[in-house]
Design an enzyme around this catalytic site. Structure first.
Site, PDB file in Angstrom:
ATOM      1  N   GLN A  91       0.857  -1.130   0.156  1.00 39.89           N
ATOM      2  CA  GLN A  91       0.134  -0.086  -0.133  1.00 39.89           C
ATOM      3  C   GLN A  91       1.038   1.224   0.045  1.00 39.89           C
ATOM      4  O   GLN A  91       0.522   2.138  -0.135  1.00 39.89           O
ATOM      5  CB  GLN A  91      -0.788   0.077   1.168  1.00 39.89           C
ATOM      6  CG  GLN A  91      -1.780  -1.093   1.227  1.00 39.89           C
ATOM      7  CD  GLN A  91      -2.454  -1.286   2.653  1.00 39.89           C
ATOM      8  OE1 GLN A  91      -3.604  -0.872   2.828  1.00 39.89           O
ATOM      9  NE2 GLN A  91      -1.875  -1.963   3.649  1.00 39.89           N
ATOM     10  N   ASP A  94       6.324   4.736  -1.277  1.00 39.17           N
ATOM     11  CA  ASP A  94       7.881   4.581  -1.425  1.00 39.17           C
ATOM     12  C   ASP A  94       8.434   3.517  -2.129  1.00 39.17           C
ATOM     13  O   ASP A  94       7.850   2.443  -2.529  1.00 39.17           O
ATOM     14  CB  ASP A  94       8.554   4.429   0.165  1.00 39.17           C
ATOM     15  CG  ASP A  94       8.106   3.396   0.776  1.00 39.17           C
ATOM     16  OD1 ASP A  94       7.606   3.255   2.081  1.00 39.17           O
ATOM     17  OD2 ASP A  94       8.736   2.274   0.396  1.00 39.17           O
ATOM     18  N   HIS A 109      -1.474   1.209  -4.129  1.00 36.56           N
ATOM     19  CA  HIS A 109      -2.015   2.674  -4.157  1.00 36.56           C
ATOM     20  C   HIS A 109      -0.919   3.751  -4.978  1.00 36.56           C
ATOM     21  O   HIS A 109      -1.017   4.654  -4.508  1.00 36.56           O
ATOM     22  CB  HIS A 109      -2.054   3.059  -2.722  1.00 36.56           C
ATOM     23  CG  HIS A 109      -3.348   2.155  -2.079  1.00 36.56           C
ATOM     24  ND1 HIS A 109      -3.230   2.136  -0.777  1.00 36.56           N
ATOM     25  CD2 HIS A 109      -4.077   1.609  -2.596  1.00 36.56           C
ATOM     26  CE1 HIS A 109      -4.416   1.474  -0.542  1.00 36.56           C
ATOM     27  NE2 HIS A 109      -5.033   1.097  -1.613  1.00 36.56           N
TER      28      HIS A 109
END
Ligand code: BV8
Length: 247
Positions: A91, A94, A109
């Site tokens: 999710q 980074d 995401h």
């Protein structure tokens, strides 16, 4: 022992690398309303505010102080040495999983390091923080790129691939996620429905804690390497394991 593993990660796996989570103390949502920075409406209302929110995170990720931690490294080792199939669904936006060496990875995401054409949905690598100079090369007139991020109310990325992996996995592990956002928080139900073993790793019980068979309470950087070693040594996860770890 296990043939196919799905791992879901959340902001908690990057916390020990110095990246803020959303809902912990001094989390990202403390300073911003979700509606203002993580919805299409918020972006339409004030694109500069949303760009600032993501650019601040882009700068932190690229300032040289943020590195993958032992949890990211352990998952990359699992991918290298596990003979079955592994898919990491994150999710997180980074790139710490990639920097630790993970390749079989799906950013459901989106990704901080990319911008997206609002018209064609084509993505573009961002070598510097998003600004009005970032326009697409796929449209005339060129469109201003938006963050390549899935906001609330928008369709997550790769759900078909995730669904298939969940339907056929025999082990599902959730690491460092509060289990508060769907459809990610519902993945454990699908895994349970198909008879997989389900494990959550967190410093506190997540919102969907009751859906998991095993609970490893503690920091990802110490629990994930331990869990990976047990999987690679063909040791099943058991209650005894549970008590042993949480003793
Ligand atoms: C969708 C963007 C339609 C990128 C994010 C009512 C009921 C149920 C659902 C809904 C509802 N109303 C609306 C919905 C749907 C909505 C939703 O779930 N809302 C919630 C608020 C109720 N979901 C959506 O809109 C999604 N889209 O539904 O589309 C659809 C769906 C399926 C099929 C067809 C149509 C889109 C949601 C995506 C939103 N974008 N991020 C960015 O800005 O980064 S959400 C963001 O928060 C994350 O991406 C993540 O998904 C979510 C949760 O964050 P976590 O990663 O879990 O982080 P958090 O801070 O919450 O928790 C950290 C955890 O780590 C804690 O538990 C902590 O204890 C632990 N931890 C901390 N340190 C450590 C640690 N653990 C281990 N070790 C440590 N050291």
């Amino acid at each position: 022992m296990y043939r196919q593993i799905v791992v879901l990660t959340g902001a908690g796996i990057s916390a020990e690398s110095g990246l803020r989570t959303f809902r912990d103390q001094d989390g990202l949502w403390e300073e911003h309303l979700i509606e203002d920075v993580a919805t299409p409406e918020g972006y339409a209302r004030d694109p500069q505010l949303v760009e600032r929110f993501y650019n601040e995170r882009w700068r932190q990720l690229h300032n040289g102080d943020v590195e993958p931690n032992l949890a990211h490294v352990a998952l990359a080792k699992l991918e290298q040495e596990f003979e079955g199939e592994l898919l990491i669904v994150t999710q997180n936006i980074d790139d710490l999983h990639e920097r630790a060496g993970s390749r079989r990875l799906l950013h459901m995401h989106g990704e901080l390091s990319k911008g997206r054409c609002p018209r064609s949905r084509q993505t573009f690598l961002l070598r510097d923080p998003l600004g009005e100079h970032h326009t697409c090369t796929c449209c005339i007139p060129a469109q201003r790129l938006r963050p390549h991020v899935v906001w609330f109310g928008e369709m997550p990325i790769g759900l078909d691939r995730v669904q298939h992996a969940l339907d056929t996995c025999d082990l599902f592990i959730a690491i460092g996620t509060s289990g508060s956002v769907y459809p990610a928080a519902g993945f454990v139900d699908t895994a349970n429905h198909h008879g997989a073993q389900t494990v959550e790793v967190n410093i506190v019980p997540p919102d969907n804690d009751s859906q998991f068979q095993y609970h490893l309470q503690g920091k990802a950087s110490s629990l994930v390497p331990y869990l990976v070693d047990r999987i690679l040594n063909d040791e099943v996860i058991s209650d005894q394991y549970d008590t042993e770890m949480t003793a």
